[in-house]
Design a protein around this motif. Structure first.
Motif, PDB file in Angstrom:
ATOM      1  N   GLN A 129     123.434 -49.202  16.459  1.00  0.00           N
ATOM      2  CA  GLN A 129     124.802 -49.711  16.560  1.00  0.00           C
ATOM      3  C   GLN A 129     125.655 -48.868  17.492  1.00  0.00           C
ATOM      4  O   GLN A 129     126.596 -49.371  18.102  1.00  0.00           O
ATOM      5  CB  GLN A 129     125.431 -49.776  15.157  1.00  0.00           C
ATOM      6  N   LEU A 130     125.331 -47.606  17.615  1.00  0.00           N
ATOM      7  CA  LEU A 130     126.066 -46.721  18.522  1.00  0.00           C
ATOM      8  C   LEU A 130     125.581 -46.852  19.962  1.00  0.00           C
ATOM      9  O   LEU A 130     126.140 -46.242  20.864  1.00  0.00           O
ATOM     10  CB  LEU A 130     125.932 -45.263  18.065  1.00  0.00           C
ATOM     11  N   GLY A 131     124.540 -47.640  20.169  1.00  0.00           N
ATOM     12  CA  GLY A 131     123.993 -47.803  21.511  1.00  0.00           C
ATOM     13  C   GLY A 131     123.162 -46.618  21.961  1.00  0.00           C
ATOM     14  O   GLY A 131     122.944 -46.420  23.149  1.00  0.00           O
ATOM     15  N   LYS A 132     122.696 -45.824  21.022  1.00  0.00           N
ATOM     16  CA  LYS A 132     121.900 -44.638  21.339  1.00  0.00           C
ATOM     17  C   LYS A 132     120.401 -44.912  21.251  1.00  0.00           C
ATOM     18  O   LYS A 132     119.602 -44.097  21.677  1.00  0.00           O
ATOM     19  CB  LYS A 132     122.244 -43.490  20.384  1.00  0.00           C
ATOM     20  N   MET A 133     120.048 -46.065  20.658  1.00  0.00           N
ATOM     21  CA  MET A 133     118.654 -46.466  20.512  1.00  0.00           C
ATOM     22  C   MET A 133     118.537 -47.950  20.809  1.00  0.00           C
ATOM     23  O   MET A 133     119.495 -48.706  20.593  1.00  0.00           O
ATOM     24  CB  MET A 133     118.189 -46.267  19.050  1.00  0.00           C
ATOM     25  N   GLN A 134     117.385 -48.347  21.241  1.00  0.00           N
ATOM     26  CA  GLN A 134     117.125 -49.756  21.514  1.00  0.00           C
ATOM     27  C   GLN A 134     117.043 -50.525  20.196  1.00  0.00           C
ATOM     28  O   GLN A 134     116.425 -50.071  19.236  1.00  0.00           O
ATOM     29  CB  GLN A 134     115.802 -49.876  22.274  1.00  0.00           C
ATOM     30  N   ASN A 135     117.695 -51.684  20.148  1.00  0.00           N
ATOM     31  CA  ASN A 135     117.613 -52.550  18.986  1.00  0.00           C
ATOM     32  C   ASN A 135     116.181 -53.089  18.901  1.00  0.00           C
ATOM     33  O   ASN A 135     115.705 -53.721  19.841  1.00  0.00           O
ATOM     34  CB  ASN A 135     118.613 -53.701  19.125  1.00  0.00           C
ATOM     35  N   ILE A 150     119.803 -52.346  24.372  1.00  0.00           N
ATOM     36  CA  ILE A 150     120.746 -51.321  23.925  1.00  0.00           C
ATOM     37  C   ILE A 150     122.064 -52.046  23.686  1.00  0.00           C
ATOM     38  O   ILE A 150     122.611 -52.670  24.590  1.00  0.00           O
ATOM     39  CB  ILE A 150     120.935 -50.222  24.991  1.00  0.00           C
ATOM     40  N   GLU A 151     122.545 -52.005  22.461  1.00  0.00           N
ATOM     41  CA  GLU A 151     123.770 -52.709  22.089  1.00  0.00           C
ATOM     42  C   GLU A 151     124.747 -51.723  21.466  1.00  0.00           C
ATOM     43  O   GLU A 151     124.354 -50.681  20.958  1.00  0.00           O
ATOM     44  CB  GLU A 151     123.448 -53.833  21.105  1.00  0.00           C
ATOM     45  N   ASN A 152     126.015 -52.080  21.501  1.00  0.00           N
ATOM     46  CA  ASN A 152     127.043 -51.214  20.953  1.00  0.00           C
ATOM     47  C   ASN A 152     127.884 -52.015  19.965  1.00  0.00           C
ATOM     48  O   ASN A 152     128.469 -53.026  20.328  1.00  0.00           O
ATOM     49  CB  ASN A 152     127.921 -50.671  22.083  1.00  0.00           C
ATOM     50  N   ASP A 153     127.903 -51.575  18.717  1.00  0.00           N
ATOM     51  CA  ASP A 153     128.689 -52.217  17.657  1.00  0.00           C
ATOM     52  C   ASP A 153     129.341 -51.118  16.832  1.00  0.00           C
ATOM     53  O   ASP A 153     128.824 -50.707  15.796  1.00  0.00           O
ATOM     54  CB  ASP A 153     127.783 -53.099  16.797  1.00  0.00           C
TER      55      ASP A 153
END
Length: 107
Positions: free
Chosen positions: A27-33, A39-42
């Motif tokens: 969720q922090l965009g530090k790892m691949q979903n 890479i997403e940011n939530d």
């Protein structure tokens, strides 16, 4: 974490914390979903996940071994630092970060 330290941590607790932690890192965009492969940011989702770990820490206070407490607190601290970093990058410093210090609140 050494093998000896892992033996001092309940494997179910370790897996639960790891599951929440992995979700927060995604969720922090530090790892691949792992589902989308992106890479997403939530940040809102990350905040909820971090809050759940804080709640777990508060509700289990006095029932964890020293190593379990250290693992949980360390995980929360690392996530909070990275949350603050990501919030600042997105120009959202007004998003809240819970206090990581142990509380004396009744369970």
């Amino acid at each position: 974490m050494s093998k000896q330290e892992l033996l001092e941590i309940n494997p179910h607790l370790f897996n639960l914390v790891t599951m929440f932690s992995s979700s927060a890192w995604c969720q922090l965009g530090k790892m691949q979903n792992p589902v989308s492969g992106k890479i997403e940011n939530d940040l809102n989702g990350a905040q909820v996940t971090i809050d759940m770990l804080i709640m777990l820490r508060d509700k289990t206070k006095g029932n964890l071994t020293k190593k379990e407490e250290e693992m949980l607190s360390s995980t929360i601290s690392n996530l909070q630092i990275n949350y603050a970093d990501e919030a600042a990058k997105l120009g959202k410093p007004d998003l809240k970060i819970e206090d990581n210090s142990p509380t004396d609140k009744a369970n």
